[in-house]
Design an enzyme around this catalytic site. Structure first.
Site, PDB file in Angstrom:
ATOM      1  CG  ASN A 172      -4.230  -5.077   0.549  1.00  0.00           C
ATOM      2  OD1 ASN A 172      -3.842  -5.898  -0.031  1.00  0.00           O
ATOM      3  ND2 ASN A 172      -3.276  -4.281   1.234  1.00  0.00           N
ATOM      4  CD  GLU A 183      -3.118  -1.077   2.162  1.00  0.00           C
ATOM      5  OE1 GLU A 183      -2.985  -0.160   3.062  1.00  0.00           O
ATOM      6  OE2 GLU A 183      -4.032  -1.708   2.210  1.00  0.00           O
TER       7      GLU A 183
HETATM    8  C1  PNW Z   1      -4.490  -1.697   5.571  1.00  0.00           C
HETATM    9  N1  PNW Z   1      -7.527   4.111   4.094  1.00  0.00           N
HETATM   10  O1  PNW Z   1      -4.438  -0.365   5.776  1.00  0.00           O
HETATM   11  C2  PNW Z   1      -3.042  -2.418   5.890  1.00  0.00           C
HETATM   12  O2  PNW Z   1      -2.388  -2.901   4.772  1.00  0.00           O
HETATM   13  C3  PNW Z   1      -3.108  -2.969   7.213  1.00  0.00           C
HETATM   14  O3  PNW Z   1      -2.062  -3.103   7.814  1.00  0.00           O
HETATM   15  C4  PNW Z   1      -4.366  -2.564   8.017  1.00  0.00           C
HETATM   16  O4  PNW Z   1      -4.224  -3.269   9.242  1.00  0.00           O
HETATM   17  C5  PNW Z   1      -5.587  -2.969   7.320  1.00  0.00           C
HETATM   18  O5  PNW Z   1      -5.621  -2.190   5.910  1.00  0.00           O
HETATM   19  C6  PNW Z   1      -6.972  -2.431   8.066  1.00  0.00           C
HETATM   20  O6  PNW Z   1      -6.953  -0.960   7.895  1.00  0.00           O
HETATM   21  C7  PNW Z   1      -5.257   0.522   5.231  1.00  0.00           C
HETATM   22  O7  PNW Z   1      -7.626   4.807   4.745  1.00  0.00           O
HETATM   23  C8  PNW Z   1      -5.496   1.929   6.161  1.00  0.00           C
HETATM   24  O8  PNW Z   1      -8.250   3.799   2.873  1.00  0.00           O
HETATM   25  C9  PNW Z   1      -5.908   2.813   5.681  1.00  0.00           C
HETATM   26  C10 PNW Z   1      -6.587   2.807   4.590  1.00  0.00           C
HETATM   27  C11 PNW Z   1      -6.693   1.675   3.688  1.00  0.00           C
HETATM   28  C12 PNW Z   1      -5.956   0.666   4.098  1.00  0.00           C
END
Ligand code: PNW
Length: 458
Positions: free
Chosen positions: A300, A172
């Site tokens: 993701n 990400e």
């Molecule tokens: C992902 N957004 O994070 C990460 O890869 C993980 O480590 C995390 O625990 C998981 O998703 C759940 O949050 C994100 O704001 C954090 O769009 C924020 C966003 C997307 C993914």
């Protein structure tokens, strides 16, 4: 594979990979053990007001010491692929210099334990834990960091490359660049639009350099994981809303997808970035390097995005240059994160990838939800999470029927863990973790998922 059999089962293609994912800082703990130095997340978590209740990953799920039990749990659930990340500051405590063999030893033991349990290890080299010493030298805003990353990637490959097939460079980059350097919601917590665009480029460059090093060393399956969201305009007939959706799609999705899969930034994003930076950090040859073929794109997916053009006075923007965009509440059910739930968003996203970036094998490397679960008599009845997973898997199945070359699905996450700025409050696990005792309890969703894997279908 694309329709239900007479038994009412939505079957996935033969060889479809089923697994779970985690990340080093979120589960390992042992923050100061065996030569590990602080990462930007240790620093961020220790900065007052940044993380819920001031929580840190110092202990987390204590996976560093309990990995063998955690692997046994995965084996019992029938999981065939485990995506974990390697902590850069364990491997190169000063960011650039000598390799720390004790750090590599941990991942060596983990890899062997997984293989002995019949689980394929899938390594992510960067899941947000940049050595703090490198942030002190400019972090991802400087080009050197990309070179240091590729050297570190090579060191991990030297140790594990004989046993690990799938190598993911970054997790990400959107979060690292925009949440880390523009909104400041994540480490290192900077709020400089110009820095965010430079970070985005140097992350991509780090991917390109690492992929080249891995390829030269013999890696067979190279990937990168991006977090994507399908962006819809409130009124598809309104050209201002459509333009707002195009901008957000660019800043969230295309700014990474196009360089990685087409070897060039989209023209509208170059124009947009030029409002904030000189673009001098994009050197000749960078895009070609970034666009070298990969073997798998990790996707993701959590939630869709709905936007409109802002009427009236433009106001402050969280993402650089989005002052003319309004983010709308789509009026869908939400998870404990407040994220809207729409399984069909995953189908649309996968079908769009298949159309816009053909011949790219895809893997869902994270999908899942936080809910307010509770444990009663050793059981966690998380019916909402089962529903989230079931509907999203059915959406993925439909996407395969519509042409998406989807090779596998990894649930986020194996177990409850340190949910970044939200600390331990938000629980994404299929397995519950009691942080007082470190006891693991497979939730109903874990048992349900285990059944799906066993049948290769729903
Ligand atoms: C992902 N957004 O994070 C990460 O890869 C993980 O480590 C995390 O625990 C998981 O998703 C759940 O949050 C994100 O704001 C954090 O769009 C924020 C966003 C997307 C993914």
């Amino acid at each position: 594979t694309d329709d239900r059999t007479g038994t009412g089962l939505a079957l996935f293609p033969p060889g479809f990979r089923w697994g779970v994912a985690t990340a080093a800082y979120q589960i390992e703990g042992a923050a100061a053990e065996d030569g590990r130095t602080p990462s930007i997340w240790d620093t961020f978590a220790r900065t007052p007001g940044r993380v819920h209740l001031g929580q840190t990953g110092d202990i987390a799920c204590d996976h560093y010491h309990r990995y063998a039990d955690d692997v046994a749990l995965m084996r019992d659930l029938g999981i065939d692929t485990y995506r974990f990340s390697v902590s850069w500051p364990r491997i190169r405590p000063d960011g650039t210099g000598p390799v720390n063999p004790l750090g590599l030893d941990f991942y060596d033991r983990l890899t062997d334990t997984l293989l002995a349990a019949g689980i394929a290890p899938m390594v992510t080299l960067y899941h947000w834990d940049l050595p703090q010493c490198l942030e002190d030298r400019g972090g991802w805003t400087v080009r050197e960091t990309a070179h240091h990353f590729a050297e570190y990637a090579g060191a991990v490959y030297d140790r594990l490359g004989d046993r690990v097939r799938t190598w993911t460079t970054l997790n990400e980059p959107w979060c690292s660049a925009f949440l880390g350097y523009a909104t400041g919601d994540q480490a290192p917590g900077r709020t400089e639009p110009d820095a965010a665009f430079r970070a985005a480029h140097h992350l991509l460059l780090g991917h390109g350099l690492a992929a080249r090093a891995l390829r030269a060393a013999g890696a067979r399956e190279i990937s990168i994981t991006v977090n994507l969201t399908p962006v819809s305009p409130r009124d598809p007939q309104d050209r201002h809303d459509v333009a707002a959706a195009g901008l957000v799609d660019g800043l969230h999705n295309r700014i990474f997808l196009d360089p990685i899969l087409n070897g060039r930034y989209p023209a509208d994003m170059l124009e947009h970035m030029a409002r904030f930076t000189t673009l001098e950090h994009i050197a000749d040859g960078d895009e070609e390097l970034i666009g070298a073929p990969i073997d798998l794109l990790g996707v993701n997916y959590y939630a869709p995005t709905l936007v409109a053009a802002k009427v009236g006075t433009p106001s402050s923007d969280r993402f650089p240059g989005t002052e003319g965009v309004e983010h709308l509440d789509p009026g869908l059910p939400v998870t404990a994160m407040g994220w809207p739930v729409e399984a069909d968003g995953l189908r649309r996203l996968l079908v769009r990838l298949a159309r816009d970036y053909p011949a790219t094998p895809l893997m869902i490397t994270e999908n899942g939800a936080a809910y307010h679960d509770s444990a009663e008599d050793g059981r966690v009845a998380d019916a909402e999470r089962v529903d989230y997973l079931r509907t999203h898997l059915l959406a993925a199945h439909r996407a395969i029927g519509e042409g998406a070359d989807l090779r596998g699905y990894l649930a986020w996450s194996l177990m409850d863990n340190f949910e970044w700025a939200y600390g331990y409050e938000k629980r994404f696990g299929l397995v519950r973790v009691d942080y007082d005792t470190q006891r693991r309890i497979p939730k109903d969703s874990a048992l349900w998922y285990s059944g799906v894997i066993g049948r290769n279908g729903i």
